[in-house]
Design a protein around this motif. Structure first.
Motif, PDB file in Angstrom:
ATOM      1  N   THR A 108      92.301 -49.322  22.721  1.00 49.70           N
ATOM      2  CA  THR A 108      93.733 -49.582  22.677  1.00 49.70           C
ATOM      3  C   THR A 108      94.463 -48.314  23.101  1.00 49.70           C
ATOM      4  OG1 THR A 108      93.811 -48.937  20.360  1.00 49.70           O
ATOM      5  CG2 THR A 108      93.513 -51.277  20.823  1.00 49.70           C
ATOM      6  N   ASP A 109      95.540 -48.467  23.804  1.00 53.35           N
ATOM      7  CA  ASP A 109      96.363 -47.348  24.266  1.00 53.35           C
ATOM      8  C   ASP A 109      95.667 -46.413  25.247  1.00 53.35           C
ATOM      9  OD1 ASP A 109      98.497 -48.263  22.717  1.00 53.35           O
ATOM     10  OD2 ASP A 109      97.809 -47.128  20.974  1.00 53.35           O
ATOM     11  N   VAL A 110      94.532 -46.820  25.823  1.00 53.81           N
ATOM     12  CA  VAL A 110      93.899 -46.005  26.860  1.00 53.81           C
ATOM     13  C   VAL A 110      94.594 -46.381  28.162  1.00 53.81           C
ATOM     14  CG1 VAL A 110      91.774 -45.396  28.062  1.00 53.81           C
ATOM     15  CG2 VAL A 110      91.728 -45.852  25.617  1.00 53.81           C
ATOM     16  N   ASP A 111      95.759 -45.821  28.329  1.00 53.12           N
ATOM     17  CA  ASP A 111      96.631 -46.149  29.438  1.00 53.12           C
ATOM     18  C   ASP A 111      97.458 -44.904  29.738  1.00 53.12           C
ATOM     19  OD1 ASP A 111      98.336 -47.309  31.264  1.00 53.12           O
ATOM     20  OD2 ASP A 111      99.217 -48.726  29.872  1.00 53.12           O
ATOM     21  N   THR A 112      97.725 -44.664  30.990  1.00 55.43           N
ATOM     22  CA  THR A 112      98.524 -43.493  31.346  1.00 55.43           C
ATOM     23  C   THR A 112      99.895 -43.880  31.881  1.00 55.43           C
ATOM     24  OG1 THR A 112      97.393 -43.410  33.486  1.00 55.43           O
ATOM     25  CG2 THR A 112      96.551 -41.957  31.740  1.00 55.43           C
ATOM     26  N   THR A 113     100.289 -45.137  31.710  1.00 58.05           N
ATOM     27  CA  THR A 113     101.602 -45.581  32.183  1.00 58.05           C
ATOM     28  C   THR A 113     102.709 -44.726  31.584  1.00 58.05           C
ATOM     29  OG1 THR A 113     100.753 -47.817  32.406  1.00 58.05           O
ATOM     30  CG2 THR A 113     103.142 -47.558  32.391  1.00 58.05           C
ATOM     31  N   VAL A 114     102.618 -44.414  30.306  1.00 57.08           N
ATOM     32  CA  VAL A 114     103.635 -43.594  29.647  1.00 57.08           C
ATOM     33  C   VAL A 114     103.724 -42.201  30.292  1.00 57.08           C
ATOM     34  CG1 VAL A 114     102.096 -42.764  27.805  1.00 57.08           C
ATOM     35  CG2 VAL A 114     104.538 -42.868  27.410  1.00 57.08           C
ATOM     36  N   ILE A 115     102.614 -41.685  30.750  1.00 61.76           N
ATOM     37  CA  ILE A 115     102.598 -40.375  31.409  1.00 61.76           C
ATOM     38  C   ILE A 115     103.264 -40.471  32.778  1.00 61.76           C
ATOM     39  CG2 ILE A 115     101.126 -38.487  32.223  1.00 61.76           C
ATOM     40  CD1 ILE A 115     101.228 -38.896  29.149  1.00 61.76           C
ATOM     41  N   TYR A 116     102.997 -41.543  33.500  1.00 56.46           N
ATOM     42  CA  TYR A 116     103.662 -41.749  34.797  1.00 56.46           C
ATOM     43  C   TYR A 116     105.180 -41.842  34.617  1.00 56.46           C
ATOM     44  CZ  TYR A 116      99.522 -42.383  37.674  1.00 56.46           C
ATOM     45  OH  TYR A 116      98.354 -42.168  38.377  1.00 56.46           O
ATOM     46  N   GLN A 117     105.610 -42.595  33.607  1.00 53.82           N
ATOM     47  CA  GLN A 117     107.047 -42.752  33.363  1.00 53.82           C
ATOM     48  C   GLN A 117     107.696 -41.420  32.991  1.00 53.82           C
ATOM     49  OE1 GLN A 117     106.870 -45.821  30.398  1.00 53.82           O
ATOM     50  NE2 GLN A 117     106.855 -47.460  31.912  1.00 53.82           N
ATOM     51  N   ALA A 118     107.050 -40.655  32.151  1.00 53.24           N
ATOM     52  CA  ALA A 118     107.585 -39.344  31.757  1.00 53.24           C
ATOM     53  C   ALA A 118     107.638 -38.404  32.960  1.00 53.24           C
ATOM     54  CB  ALA A 118     106.744 -38.743  30.636  1.00 53.24           C
ATOM     55  N   ALA A 119     106.648 -38.479  33.829  1.00 55.05           N
ATOM     56  CA  ALA A 119     106.604 -37.599  35.002  1.00 55.05           C
ATOM     57  C   ALA A 119     107.745 -37.884  35.965  1.00 55.05           C
ATOM     58  CB  ALA A 119     105.268 -37.743  35.714  1.00 55.05           C
ATOM     59  N   GLU A 120     108.080 -39.155  36.110  1.00 48.92           N
ATOM     60  CA  GLU A 120     109.177 -39.527  37.011  1.00 48.92           C
ATOM     61  C   GLU A 120     110.502 -38.921  36.570  1.00 48.92           C
ATOM     62  OE1 GLU A 120     109.215 -43.784  37.238  1.00 48.92           O
ATOM     63  OE2 GLU A 120     107.253 -43.853  38.220  1.00 48.92           O
ATOM     64  N   ALA A 121     110.672 -38.697  35.282  1.00 45.29           N
ATOM     65  CA  ALA A 121     111.928 -38.164  34.747  1.00 45.29           C
ATOM     66  C   ALA A 121     111.891 -36.658  34.534  1.00 45.29           C
ATOM     67  CB  ALA A 121     112.250 -38.859  33.422  1.00 45.29           C
TER      68      ALA A 121
END
Length: 186
Positions: free
Chosen positions: A54-67
């Motif tokens: 669960t939560d083995v995902d880097t989508t949150v990191i991609y979103q933070a990087a964009e900002a």
């Protein structure tokens, strides 16, 4: 002593003679070729060990990087690896890297149940938990006087105290810190 194969391969994989290299993910220092590859690899290895990732995902990191306007080339993979290492700990796994002396991240997932990774090697080179201190450090710079490129690969405990270029230019102070006119390569 625990062998690397015991930590990164399932019992079935060991019985079939699967090699450690086949359960390793290689990523250039600038990042994965396609978004999500690293997370998919990590999730797959966790599943191989019988846990549900669960939560083995880097989508949150991609979103933070964009900002993040301060993000520099090469920062993103470090953020991904930091994030995934934190996600794996509660699952009894450790994100590990094989320090093969190149500018790539060779990533492994080890089943450690919270135990510390120590003394592991692959092909004679160290394997360590992500975020732990490397056994060696690499330092490179261009001499500010003669422009010669200089590089050192040092044991982590060694510094470049009072180091000078062959041209005589002082590069580091007595504590091993670069002098103000010296810029280290990233």
């Amino acid at each position: 002593m625990v062998e690397l194969e015991e930590l990164v391969l399932t019992p079935d994989e060991r019985a079939r003679g699967v090699r450690v290299d086949s359960v390793m993910f290689g990523m250039d220092w600038t990042g994965e070729e396609d978004p999500g590859q690293l997370a998919a690899f990590v999730a797959g290895r966790v599943r191989a060990f019988g846990a549900e990732p669960t939560d083995v995902d880097t989508t949150v990191i991609y979103q933070a990087a964009e900002a993040d306007p301060t993000l520099r080339r090469g920062d993103f993979p470090i953020r991904q690896l930091d994030h995934l290492a934190g996600v794996l700990a509660p699952l009894g796994c450790t994100l590990a890297v094989w320090d093969n002396g190149t500018d790539t991240y060779e990533v492994l997932v080890a089943l450690t149940s919270g135990d510390e990774l120590t003394g592991l090697t692959h092909q004679g080179l160290p394997v360590r938990a992500w975020g732990s201190a490397p056994e060696e450090t690499f330092v490179s710079l261009d001499c500010p006087n003669c422009a010669e490129m200089l590089a050192w690969q040092l044991p982590a405990t060694q510094t470049l105290a009072d180091e000078r270029c062959d041209c005589g230019t002082a590069l580091f102070d007595a504590n091993g810190r670069p002098l103000p006119h010296v810029t280290l390569h990233d």
